[in-house]
Design an enzyme around this catalytic site. Structure first.
Site, mmCIF file in Angstrom:
data_model
loop_
_atom_site.group_PDB
_atom_site.id
_atom_site.type_symbol
_atom_site.label_atom_id
_atom_site.label_comp_id
_atom_site.label_asym_id
_atom_site.label_seq_id
_atom_site.Cartn_x
_atom_site.Cartn_y
_atom_site.Cartn_z
ATOM 1 N N GLN A 127 37.594 41.844 35.389
ATOM 2 C CA GLN A 127 36.818 42.668 34.454
ATOM 3 C C GLN A 127 37.680 43.725 33.756
ATOM 4 O O GLN A 127 37.139 44.634 33.132
ATOM 5 C CB GLN A 127 35.646 43.353 35.195
ATOM 6 C CG GLN A 127 34.665 42.396 35.856
ATOM 7 C CD GLN A 127 33.755 41.660 34.856
ATOM 8 O OE1 GLN A 127 33.810 41.893 33.645
ATOM 9 N NE2 GLN A 127 32.928 40.763 35.366
ATOM 10 N N CYS A 157 27.052 35.604 38.907
ATOM 11 C CA CYS A 157 27.656 34.582 39.749
ATOM 12 C C CYS A 157 27.053 34.612 41.140
ATOM 13 O O CYS A 157 27.080 33.643 41.852
ATOM 14 C CB CYS A 157 29.169 34.766 39.837
ATOM 15 S SG CYS A 157 29.798 36.038 38.813
HETATM 16 N N1 PLP Z 1 35.546 38.160 40.092
HETATM 17 C C1 PLP Z 1 34.776 39.005 39.405
HETATM 18 C C2 PLP Z 1 34.972 40.481 39.566
HETATM 19 C C3 PLP Z 1 33.788 38.530 38.538
HETATM 20 O O1 PLP Z 1 33.035 39.390 37.842
HETATM 21 C C4 PLP Z 1 33.625 37.125 38.423
HETATM 22 C C5 PLP Z 1 32.546 36.569 37.586
HETATM 23 O O2 PLP Z 1 31.517 37.175 37.396
HETATM 24 C C6 PLP Z 1 34.466 36.280 39.153
HETATM 25 C C7 PLP Z 1 35.413 36.831 39.981
HETATM 26 C C8 PLP Z 1 34.365 34.787 39.031
HETATM 27 O O3 PLP Z 1 34.943 34.386 37.815
HETATM 28 P P1 PLP Z 1 34.851 32.908 37.261
HETATM 29 O O4 PLP Z 1 33.546 32.806 36.559
HETATM 30 O O5 PLP Z 1 36.004 32.768 36.339
HETATM 31 O O6 PLP Z 1 34.974 31.972 38.402
#
Ligand code: PLP
Length: 391
Positions: free
Chosen positions: A182, A331
């Site tokens: 982020q 997520c």
């Molecule tokens: N780490 C953080 C802090 C996130 O906000 C997210 C997604 O929301 C992820 C990891 C996962 O990312 P990705 O969608 O690329 O797998």
């Protein structure tokens, strides 16, 4: 399409230039970069140039860039690698990590690791608690840079200083991994200054394509998650998604090159939102720290509590009024308790955590949208609370 999009931390819309770059690359490069014929060589050359571009943008070495499908995979490569080590030791995770890190707690423990969670009051990892969590068997520490729910920014150089001091005391290397997903475009960003050994990035958080990202990795000899053709230094085998990588680089370039202007605009909009809800604390309460500086938090992500109204209910109400906001981290909506655990890890009371909604915005957001958001939240919260009083 829902008119007012305030869920940029879940995913952001691809920029026009990024979409164009995707289409052009997909059209012009049909070869597999590993193939020996002319089309393959052209794709390999383009991939090489892209790796140099990613590295140049982040002021690191091209050797340190491993393209992946995104941050979940990048985090998994780092954590899963531990399972191959013959002598499990201690792993230290901040209590406010994303689920793609936190879920490794159980997996690592079942393989003999001792996993220590460092609490992060108010969304900040406390350097003293971190120092206490380190011991002579510590092999890895994972700390995210910008929190995806509260928007808080960790003082990584201070935290890595604590870890490096510890290393010197015990004469033992500790791998420091940072989920920096982020960060690009949301705070002034300098990867080299973090002092970490690896970091995860995801293109769709900075207006690139979904399902693409990269792992910054300084050290060698990591076990891949999957086996195959040996691409990406063998750490991430599988045919590289060239069009998505090109589109990601365009988006990364835009995010970093327009940083000054867009951060200033973000700060202005965040202050406007805070001012708009300031008198209505009993209806909409900010639980992220108020925006004061980029060292403390990003203006683009924050969480509010709408007291006594479950997050999912309020999110749904706002959706009916034309606003996309989030009842937590998108997520983790598919997982068990998701961002509630994260908020509890930050010391937020569970009653507040159950009524928390996340707002996140980006380059397309303007003052009108922010005012409308604040007004609608206050109006709907008022309606709901008077309905509840009548019951
Ligand atoms: N780490 C953080 C802090 C996130 O906000 C997210 C997604 O929301 C992820 C990891 C996962 O990312 P990705 O969608 O690329 O797998």
């Amino acid at each position: 399409m829902i008119p007012y999009y305030f869920d940029w931390a879940a995913t952001s819309p691809m920029s026009e230039r990024s979409i164009q770059a995707y289409v052009e690359t997909a059209r012009n490069y049909r070869g597999n970069p590993s193939a020996l014929h002319k089309d393959g060589v052209a794709a390999a050359k383009a991939l090489h140039a892209e790796r140099e571009r990613t590295a140049r943008l982040l002021k690191v070495s091209p050797k340190e860039i491993i393209y992946t499908s995104g941050a979940t995979e990048s985090n998994a490569i780092i954590l899963q690698s531990l399972l191959w080590r013959p002598n499990p030791g201690r792993v230290v995770l901040s209590a406010i990590e994303h689920d793609s890190v936190l879920q490794y707690r159980r997996i690592l423990e079942s393989h003999g690791y001792e996993v220590e969670l460092v609490r992060a009051p108010g969304g900040y990892v406390d350097p003293e608690s971190l120092a206490q969590a380190l011991n002579e068997t510590t092999q890895m520490v994972c700390i995210m840079l910008v929190n995806n729910v509260l928007g808080t920014v960790q003082d990584m150089s201070e935290l890595t200083r604590v870890i490096r001091n510890h290393e010197q005391r015990y004469g033992r290397r500790v791998h420091v991994h940072c989920d920096a997903v982020q960060a690009p475009g949301k705070i002034p960003f300098n990867l080299g200054s973090l002092g970490v050994d690896s970091a995860s990035f995801s293109a769709h958080k900075f207006q690139g394509p979904k399902g693409t990202g990269f792992l910054y990795l300084r050290s060698e000899s990591w076990e891949p998650l999957s086996r195959g053709g040996g691409q990406e230094r063998g750490i991430r085998p599988g045919t590289e998604h060239l069009a998505a990588i090109v589109a990601m680089n365009i988006a990364l370039e835009e995010a970093l090159l327009t940083e000054g202007e867009s951060l200033e605009q973000g700060a202005l909009l965040r202050r406007l939102f805070e001012k708009s809800i300031a008198e209505e604390g009993s209806l909409v309460k900010l639980i992220s720290p108020p925006f004061t500086s980029f060292h403390q938090c990003t203006p683009f992500i924050f969480t509010c509590v709408v007291p006594h109204i479950p997050s999912e209910v309020f999110t749904r109400i706002m959706y009916d009024k034309g606003f996309c906001i989030s009842s937590g981290s998108a997520c983790s909506n598919n997982a068990s308790k998701g961002s509630n655990d994260l908020l509890t890890g930050a010391g937020i009371a569970s009653t507040d955590a159950g009524s928390a909604v996340r707002i996140s915005f980006g380059a397309d957001t303007d003052e009108h949208q922010i005012r409308l958001l604040a007004e609608t939240m206050i109006r709907e919260a008022r309606k709901m609370s008077s309905l509840m009083r009548k019951r």
